[in-house]
Design a protein around this motif. Structure first.
Motif, PDB file in Angstrom:
ATOM      1  N   ILE A   1       0.797  -1.228  -0.144  1.00 44.10           N
ATOM      2  CA  ILE A   1      -0.103  -0.023  -0.039  1.00 44.10           C
ATOM      3  C   ILE A   1       0.987   1.134   0.030  1.00 44.10           C
ATOM      4  CG2 ILE A   1      -1.960  -1.183   0.987  1.00 44.10           C
ATOM      5  CD1 ILE A   1      -0.977   0.315   3.745  1.00 44.10           C
ATOM      6  N   GLN A   2       0.102   2.273  -0.472  1.00 43.07           N
ATOM      7  CA  GLN A   2       1.071   3.561  -0.144  1.00 43.07           C
ATOM      8  C   GLN A   2       0.907   4.320   1.230  1.00 43.07           C
ATOM      9  OE1 GLN A   2       2.804   5.113  -2.693  1.00 43.07           O
ATOM     10  NE2 GLN A   2       2.269   3.512  -4.118  1.00 43.07           N
ATOM     11  N   GLU A   3       1.932   5.024   1.739  1.00 42.11           N
ATOM     12  CA  GLU A   3       2.013   5.512   2.827  1.00 42.11           C
ATOM     13  C   GLU A   3       0.729   6.624   3.292  1.00 42.11           C
ATOM     14  OE1 GLU A   3       5.554   7.971   3.482  1.00 42.11           O
ATOM     15  OE2 GLU A   3       5.849   7.035   5.608  1.00 42.11           O
ATOM     16  N   GLY A   4       0.257   6.440   4.259  1.00 45.12           N
ATOM     17  CA  GLY A   4      -1.135   6.993   4.484  1.00 45.12           C
ATOM     18  C   GLY A   4      -2.365   6.188   4.325  1.00 45.12           C
ATOM     19  N   GLU A   5      -2.306   5.423   3.596  1.00 42.63           N
ATOM     20  CA  GLU A   5      -3.617   4.373   3.447  1.00 42.63           C
ATOM     21  C   GLU A   5      -3.519   3.338   4.800  1.00 42.63           C
ATOM     22  OE1 GLU A   5      -3.500   3.812  -1.503  1.00 42.63           O
ATOM     23  OE2 GLU A   5      -2.728   2.270  -0.068  1.00 42.63           O
ATOM     24  N   ASN A   6      -4.770   2.814   4.762  1.00 43.45           N
ATOM     25  CA  ASN A   6      -4.979   1.658   5.843  1.00 43.45           C
ATOM     26  C   ASN A   6      -4.760   0.581   5.423  1.00 43.45           C
ATOM     27  OD1 ASN A   6      -5.919   4.185   7.415  1.00 43.45           O
ATOM     28  ND2 ASN A   6      -8.001   3.559   6.955  1.00 43.45           N
ATOM     29  N   ALA A   7      -4.334  -0.383   6.231  1.00 45.79           N
ATOM     30  CA  ALA A   7      -3.889  -1.690   5.964  1.00 45.79           C
ATOM     31  C   ALA A   7      -4.497  -2.789   6.736  1.00 45.79           C
ATOM     32  CB  ALA A   7      -2.406  -2.143   5.971  1.00 45.79           C
TER      33      ALA A   7
ATOM     34  N   THR B   1      -3.811   1.957  10.552  1.00 46.55           N
ATOM     35  CA  THR B   1      -4.518   3.376  10.081  1.00 46.55           C
ATOM     36  C   THR B   1      -3.290   4.303   9.701  1.00 46.55           C
ATOM     37  OG1 THR B   1      -4.912   4.334  12.386  1.00 46.55           O
ATOM     38  CG2 THR B   1      -6.565   3.146  11.232  1.00 46.55           C
ATOM     39  N   ALA B   2      -3.556   5.077   8.757  1.00 48.24           N
ATOM     40  CA  ALA B   2      -2.549   6.008   8.330  1.00 48.24           C
ATOM     41  C   ALA B   2      -1.077   5.194   8.428  1.00 48.24           C
ATOM     42  CB  ALA B   2      -2.615   7.199   9.316  1.00 48.24           C
ATOM     43  N   SER B   3      -0.970   4.235   7.542  1.00 52.20           N
ATOM     44  CA  SER B   3       0.359   3.730   7.719  1.00 52.20           C
ATOM     45  C   SER B   3       1.456   4.359   7.181  1.00 52.20           C
ATOM     46  CB  SER B   3       0.248   2.553   6.564  1.00 52.20           C
ATOM     47  OG  SER B   3       0.005   3.037   5.114  1.00 52.20           O
TER      48      SER B   3
ATOM     49  N   VAL C   1       4.749  -0.805   2.852  1.00 50.23           N
ATOM     50  CA  VAL C   1       4.241   0.411   2.766  1.00 50.23           C
ATOM     51  C   VAL C   1       5.152   1.306   2.009  1.00 50.23           C
ATOM     52  CG1 VAL C   1       3.573   2.518   4.259  1.00 50.23           C
ATOM     53  CG2 VAL C   1       3.185   0.130   5.053  1.00 50.23           C
TER      54      VAL C   1
END
Lengths: 115, 112
Positions: free
Chosen positions: B13-19, B77-79, B110
């Protein structure tokens, strides 16, 4: 205080040789566990020590594997006549009382490579 | 033997996304624990959820447990790039040793 420490961090050995892996648990923790992790896999339980009780050896994969815990503290895992399939990361963990809700604190592991 | 299974096996995922990572298990449990492992070395305990709890929070982590479905999920959250690691669910064994039985893990990457 200090966490769980393990030595050596890496060990390369030839097939057929014996190896000893060491674990220093957190002071005061009565329960100590050894696990093995093969590449890309989860952890596989090997053996468990609780205080002065007889260890639970139910996870040891063969009689080439043995472990001892001296004085209720430091533990040594010994693998005799190593085989290539023994190559893995060996992780030690300790917990306060060995109860199922006790967090297990893991050491950094020993990466064993058998050539 | 491994009694827990995580999915997905890998997540990028991209930084800021949730995982979100999921874990299923087969037998009854008293609690379920999540651990993080960096670079194939030592594991770090993240959170423990008891069988009578449905949700638990710790910072950016949220864990849910559905005992009827024998499943749990870990939400980050907010990875951040520093969250890149393998994540494992684990349950205490029912035997006397109380060793942890681990799933096969989810490798989270991330991207900055």
């Amino acid at each position: 205080g200090a966490g769980v420490s393990q030595s050596p961090s890496n060990k390369v050995t030839e097939k057929g040789k014996d190896v000893e892996l060491r674990c220093d648990p957190i002071s005061g923790h009565t329960a100590l566990y050894w696990y093995r992790q093969s590449l890309g896999q989860g952890l596989e339980f090997l053996i468990y020590f609780q205080g002065n009780s007889a260890p639970d050896k139910s996870g040891l994969p063969s009689d080439r594997f043995s472990a001892e815990r001296t004085g209720g503290s430091v533990s040594t895992l010994t693998i005799q006549r190593t085989q290539q399939e023994d190559s893995a990361v060996y992780l030690c963990a300790s917990s306060l009382l060995g109860l199922d809700y006790n967090e297990q604190f893991f050491g950094p592991g020993t990466r064993l490579t058998v050539l | 033997s491994q009694q827990g299974e995580e999915d997905p096996q890998a997540l990028s995922i991209q930084e800021g996304e949730n995982a979100t990572m999921n874990c299923s298990y087969k037998t009854s449990i008293n609690n379920l624990q999540w651990y993080r492992q960096n670079s194939g070395r030592g594991l770090v305990h993240l959170i423990l959820i008891r069988s009578n709890e449905r949700e638990k929070h710790s910072g950016r982590l949220r864990v849910t447990l559905d005992t009827s479905k024998k499943s749990s999920s870990l939400l980050i959250t907010a990875s951040r790039a520093a969250d890149t690691a393998s994540y494992f669910c684990a349950r205490p064994d029912s035997g006397s040793a109380r060793q942890l039985t681990f799933g096969s893990g989810t490798q989270l990457t991330v991207l900055p």
